[in-house]
Design a protein around this motif. Structure first.
Motif, PDB file in Angstrom:
ATOM      1  N   THR A  88       0.888  -1.166   0.000  1.00 37.81           N
ATOM      2  CA  THR A  88       0.000   0.000   0.000  1.00 37.81           C
ATOM      3  C   THR A  88       0.922   1.211   0.000  1.00 37.81           C
ATOM      4  O   THR A  88       2.156   1.061   0.000  1.00 37.81           O
ATOM      5  CB  THR A  88      -0.911   0.053   1.248  1.00 37.81           C
ATOM      6  N   ALA A 147      -5.881   1.829   3.815  1.00 35.61           N
ATOM      7  CA  ALA A 147      -5.702   0.735   2.848  1.00 35.61           C
ATOM      8  C   ALA A 147      -5.326  -0.522   3.622  1.00 35.61           C
ATOM      9  O   ALA A 147      -4.513  -0.463   4.545  1.00 35.61           O
ATOM     10  CB  ALA A 147      -4.602   1.100   1.862  1.00 35.61           C
ATOM     11  N   PRO A 170      -7.509  -0.650  -1.385  1.00 35.46           N
ATOM     12  CA  PRO A 170      -6.919   0.693  -1.237  1.00 35.46           C
ATOM     13  C   PRO A 170      -7.778   1.623  -0.375  1.00 35.46           C
ATOM     14  O   PRO A 170      -8.963   1.362  -0.135  1.00 35.46           O
ATOM     15  CB  PRO A 170      -6.852   1.211  -2.682  1.00 35.46           C
TER      16      PRO A 170
END
Lengths: 349, 349, 349, 349
Positions: C87, C280, C310
Motif C-alpha cells: 500500500t 488501505a 486501497p
C-alpha cells in the motif's frame, strides 16, 4: 435498599457469638451501607466573613504564626463537629499572616489551595519560587513540595486554605516533614512558573512528573479577564451561568488530583435552575452579592462569605448585581473512580 | 545494512520472471529500504525574505486572492523539486492578502498553521470566530474546520503557511470541501477561544472532541512575554538556548496532531552545540540575526528569513544580537509512532 | 477542489522566474494537493498463493537465507511498481526459511508483523525469547528489538511479513544495526511473554516503556477459540461479520503503533455490505473461501491468498463456507493523527 | 509534625467562643491531622477459615439468601469494630449460597470483587451474562451493573466479597436500586465477555465506556497457568516472590477503578524481605501454607484463611511448601491521586 431481617432471639444469640470473631451479619446493616442515594453527615453551612474576621484578628493577638505553625481558624461543618472538615472529604480554614510574620517551611502529602481574601503582596514560596498573593488569586501547594508563607507588607494577609486532609487521612497516606530552616531559599525569579508553563508554551523537553499543575498561581486578573471576555458571548448555562474550571495546562485535568476549583460569573439578576451533584462544594463569594438556596437552607452572601453545598443536595443561586463565585470540590477524585454524578433537573430546592 | 547479493544470470532471469506477478526480491533492495541512518531527499535550504517578498508582491499584481483561492508561493525544498514540499512530510508557503481581499471559505483534512510575517490586523476566521493577525502570532486552522481569511486593513498582509499536505497525501486521507459562501458568518466575539480555553480555565463541562488545540491564536505578545520572563532564570540549554514548544492546553500535547511549533530565544552571542533529531524542521527568524550551520551549509538569517534543517542533519546556531526563532516540525507524528530520536552530541557540523 | 487559474504568457513567465528561487505558485497545484477525496496510487491487487509458492521455493534454491539476510519475495502493489510497497504506507512480502536455515540477528526502527502461512515450529527470537510459529499465529517484532529466525524443523516455513517500511522511510526515521552474532542467546523460557502479559495479569511493578505490545505471539488457537465462542452470540456486523482487532493488553491500543491487525469470521454464505475506510488494508485468507469485490475488481480467494483494498475504495466480501480473514492496515497512525474516516454506506462497489 | 501550642486560660476561652460559630483553632490539632507517617485505625487481623466456616453454615440455617438479600458474614477489622470494614477504605465478607438459592438482582455504585473459596459451578450474572464460579476464580461486578447470584449445583458455594463500600460512603456517592425481578434474563452465552475482550483481541469498533474491565471472570486455571510458566524464569522479587496484578485489558490499568487485585506465588521455603506500602491489603491464601509477620503480629495461614496488612505496616511472608496468595487493596485510588508510596527496605518487622 433493603429492609433489615426480622430479629429473633436465636438470631440475636448468633450475632452475639459472631462479634468476638470479628464477624458481623451483613443483612443487619446492608441498607445503611449501600444507600439508594448519598446520605451525608455534611450539612449546608455558611460563614459570614464579617463575623469571622474579628475572631481571626483576635487569633492574631493570641498566638504568633511561628508558634501556631499555621495560624488558621478551621471552618468546621456543623454536621461533623470536632472532625476538622468542611465537607466529608475536604478541610477549609481561614489563615492570617500579620506584617513581618512567617509561616515556616514544611511539606506534606496533602495538597493545598489558597484563595486570597484580603491583603496584597504577601508571598507563598513553593520549591524555591515565591508568588505574590493578591485578592482573588488561586494558588496551589502541590503534594510533598516545600512551602512557606511570609508577609513583608504593611497589612494583614488573609486567605482561605482548602486541603484534602480528611481524604488523605481516610486513605492512611499522610506523610509530613518540617523544614530544617524557617524559610526556603529563593532560587527562581517571581513569575517563573506561570511564564514557563502557563502562557501557551512549555519547555521543549519537559514532561510532567506529577499530576499537579506546574503553574502554581492563577492570578485573579487573568481569570477575571477571561470571564469578562466570555460574558460577551451571552450564552448562559441555566444551572451555572458562566462556569469555568481551573485547568492543569500539562494535562487538561484538574490543577490538583484531589481538588477541582471553579470560577463562575452570574449576570445581574440571574437565577440558576436547581442542580445537584455528588461532589460537595465549598463556595467563596468574590464579587457582587446574592442568595443561594441549598436544600432547605437559604444564605445571603457578600464578598468573602463562605458556604457549603453537600453531596446530592439541590442548590439554586440568585445574583443581585453581577456576581463572581469561586468554589472547589473533590470532583476529580469522584471522576477518576467513575463515581461522579450530576442531576441538572434536581427536584426543586 | 546489507550488501546486495551477488548477481548471476540465473538470478537475474528469475527476477525478470517475478515482476509480472507483482513480486520482487527483497534482498536486492533491503539495504536501500532499511537504512542504518535516515537518508532523506530533503536538503538544507534557505529563503531570504528580501528576495522572496518582491516576487510575492508581483504575484499580488498577477492574480487575485479570489482567483487563486489562496495566493501563496510554495517554498519548495530544492532536494524535491516539483513535489510542493519543504520537508519530506510538510508543506510551507508565503501567503499574501492585499487590502480589501478575501481568501474564500473552505475546509480540508489537512491541518494548517499560520505564522504572521508582515501586516497588522487582517483576520483568519475559523468556525465562526475571527482572530486578528499580528506579526509573530502563531495561528491554527484545525483539520476539517471552515476557514477564510480577509484583509480589511490598508496594508498587505503576509504570513507563512505550514501544512501537513505531503503527510496527508501519503496517508491517502485528503478530503476537502469548498464553502457555499465566500465568507462564513461571525458567530463568536473576537478573542473568545483564547479566553475560553487559554487563560488557565476551561468551560466546566467541555471535553476535547479532537486532538487539536481549542485555542487557535497564540499571540506573539504573550509568547514574547514568556521568553522575557524566563530569560531571567539565566538557565540555557547548550543545544537550544531557551526553547519552548507551543502546547494544546486541553492535553499538554502539540497544538495539532501532525505539527509541533516551537519558539526559541538565543541570547546575544550564544552559540549552540551541534544537535540533530529525526524531525526535519522549518525555521523562521523573528528577531535579531545570526548564522546557522546545517550539515555542510551555512546560512546567515535576519527577520522573516526561512530555513530548513533536514532529518538527522546536525545543526548549530550562532546569534548576533539577542534573537528569536520560530520553528515547526512533524515531531508529534514521530513521537506518537515511537520513532523520534535526537542526538545531543551530534558529530560536529 | 479548485480549478487551476487561467494561464497567461505573463503568468507563465513569472512562474519560470520563481523556480530558480525554489518557489512555485500554489494555485497551479492546489487541486492536486488537497483533493476532495483520497486519490491513491495504490490499486486493488491479488496474489494467489498457489502461483507465488513455486516462485518462493525457486528462490529457496537460488539463494540462501544467510546470503539474502531475509529471503523474501516482496508483494508489490501494481500501482506503484518498483516502490517495494503493497500500500502507500506499508510493505508486505512472503518469507521462506528452509529446514536448518537461519535468518541472522539484526534490529531496525521499522516494526514488523509475521502472519504464519505454512510450516510448524520454526522460531522467531525477540530480545532473548523464542516463540514457535504455527499457521495462523500473529507475531510481532517490535521496533528496535534484536530478532532472528530459525527453522529447526524438517519442513519449509513460510510467513507473510508486514512492515511499516514506506512510512518510516517517508518520515526519514530509519535506523538499523546488524547483530554481532548470527543468533541471539536464549535468555527466557518459550512462552514467557504471553504468560507474563497476556493472561489477564502483569508483573506488579511493570510499566510499558514503548507503545508496542509486550506480548509478541498471538497464537491462532487462542484467536480461533475466541471467534468460535463469539459466533454463538449470532450478532453479525453487516459490514464486517464478526471482526476483532488485536490488542496491546498494556494499553488497549494497537499491538504496534503503526499497524493494526484484525481477525474476522464470515459465516457460510455471508455477504457484507459495501464499506470503505481511509486505511488501505492487506488481507490474507486463513480458512474457507469467498469472493471480494474491491472497487471494480473482483477476487476469489482461498487460504493463503493475499489481496489489497486501497484507501477509500469500497469493498464487499462474500463467503462460501465459513471463512476466516486476517488483515492489517495503518489505522492507528491515521487515528492518532485524527485523519481516519470510514463510510459504512459506501456507494455500491 | 507539630507540638500543640501552649494552653492558656485566655486561649481556652477564645476557643470556647469559636465553637458556636463552627470555627476551631488549627494549631491545636495540626499534628493529629497531618501526621509524619500514616496513623491508621486499621490493625493486623486474621480469620482462620476453619473457624469461620461453621458460623457461615450456621447462618445458612438461620436465614435464607432471599431474606438476607446477600447472606454474608462481614470480616470486621478489630481496630474499627462496628464499622463494617476490613481496612479503612474497603469492605470484605464471606458469602454463602446454598444449593437452589438465589441472591436477587440489584445494582449499586459500589464495585465488587468475588474470590471463589468453595463450591463449583454456581453462577454470578452480570448484565445478562452468567459466569460459572470455580475455586480461585476472580470475578468482578462493575459499578452500577445489574447482578444476581444463583446456585444450581448440589454443594454450598462460598466466596470472599471485596467491595469499596467505606470509600464510596466517605465520598457520599452511594446509589443503589433493587431489580424488578429476582433474576435477570440471560442474553449472552457463557464465556462471551472473556472471549470478546480477554483473548488478545477486541471488537473492532468497541471503545471502553467505563474504567472497569470488560472481562468479568478471570478464571483460576489461566492465572495459575501463567504463574506456572513464569516460575520457570526463576527470577524472584525479594519482597514479593512472583507477584502479578490483574489487568483491565482495555487500558492496562486495574480491573476496577477502586480496587487492584493481585496473585502471587512463593516458592517452597521462600522468605520475603520486609516491605510496606500505603495501601492496606487483604490476603487470601489459595495454595500451600506459610507464616506472615505483620508489624508485631504473626499469622500462620492455610488455604482460605484471610489476613490484613494495614497501611505502612511492614510485612514479611515465609512459605512452607510452594504457596499461592490472592490479595487486593485500594492501590489504584492512591496512585490516581498521587498518594501511593512503598518502602522496599522497611525496618524489620
Amino acid at each position: 435498599m433493603h429492609a433489615a431481617a426480622t430479629s429473633t432471639p436465636e438470631r440475636q444469640a448468633f450475632y452475639d457469638r459472631l462479634a468476638p470473631n470479628n464477624l458481623a451479619p451483613l443483612w443487619e446493616v446492608l441498607g445503611a451501607l449501600i444507600t439508594r442515594e448519598p446520605q451525608s453527615p455534611c450539612i449546608p453551612a455558611f460563614w459570614r466573613y464579617g463575623d469571622v474576621r474579628p475572631q481571626l484578628m483576635e487569633a492574631g493577638r493570641l498566638i504568633t504564626a511561628r508558634e501556631a505553625e499555621r495560624r488558621v481558624l478551621i471552618l468546621e461543618n456543623p454536621g461533623m463537629p470536632g472532625k476538622s472538615c468542611i465537607t466529608h472529604t475536604l478541610y477549609a480554614g481561614l489563615q492570617l499572616i500579620l506584617p513581618g510574620e512567617v509561616a515556616p517551611a514544611h511539606r506534606h502529602s496533602q495538597s493545598a489551595l489558597r484563595f486570597v481574601i484580603e491583603g496584597n503582596g504577601a508571598f507563598t514560596a513553593v520549591d524555591g519560587e515565591r508568588t505574590l498573593m493578591r485578592p482573588g488569586d488561586f494558588i496551589i501547594t502541590p503534594s510533598w513540595t516545600w512551602h512557606d508563607h511570609g508577609n513583608e507588607t504593611e497589612e494583614p494577609m488573609v486567605w482561605l486554605d482548602g486541603l484534602d486532609i480528611p481524604l488523605v487521612g481516610f486513605l492512611d497516606a499522610s506523610f509530613a516533614e518540617p523544614g530544617n530552616a524557617e524559610q526556603q531559599m529563593e532560587t527562581k525569579p517571581v513569575g517563573d512558573s506561570l511564564a514557563r508553563y502557563g502562557m501557551g508554551l512549555m519547555p521543549v523537553d519537559w514532561k510532567p512528573a506529577t499530576p499537579t499543575s506546574p503553574v502554581f498561581n492563577y492570578p485573579y486578573d487573568r481569570s477575571r479577564e477571561a470571564l469578562e471576555t466570555l460574558k460577551r458571548a451571552d450564552d448562559w448555562d441555566p444551572c451555572h451561568g458562566l462556569k469555568l474550571r481551573y485547568v492543569n495546562p500539562a494535562t487538561g485535568g484538574s490543577p490538583m488530583p484531589t481538588i477541582q476549583p471553579f470560577m463562575q460569573l452570574l449576570p445581574a439578576g440571574f437565577r440558576t435552575e436547581s442542580y445537584r451533584s455528588t461532589d460537595a462544594t465549598i463556595y467563596v463569594a468574590v464579587e457582587g452579592s446574592g442568595t443561594s438556596r441549598i436544600g432547605d437552607a437559604s444564605f445571603h452572601w457578600q464578598p468573602h462569605d463562605v458556604f457549603v453545598v453537600p453531596s446530592w443536595c439541590p442548590v439554586r443561586h440568585e445574583a443581585g448585581p453581577e456576581s463572581v463565585l469561586f468554589s472547589f470540590s473533590d470532583r476529580p477524585v469522584q471522576q477518576a473512580l467513575g463515581l461522579w454524578r450530576e442531576d441538572r433537573q434536581a427536584r426543586a430546592a
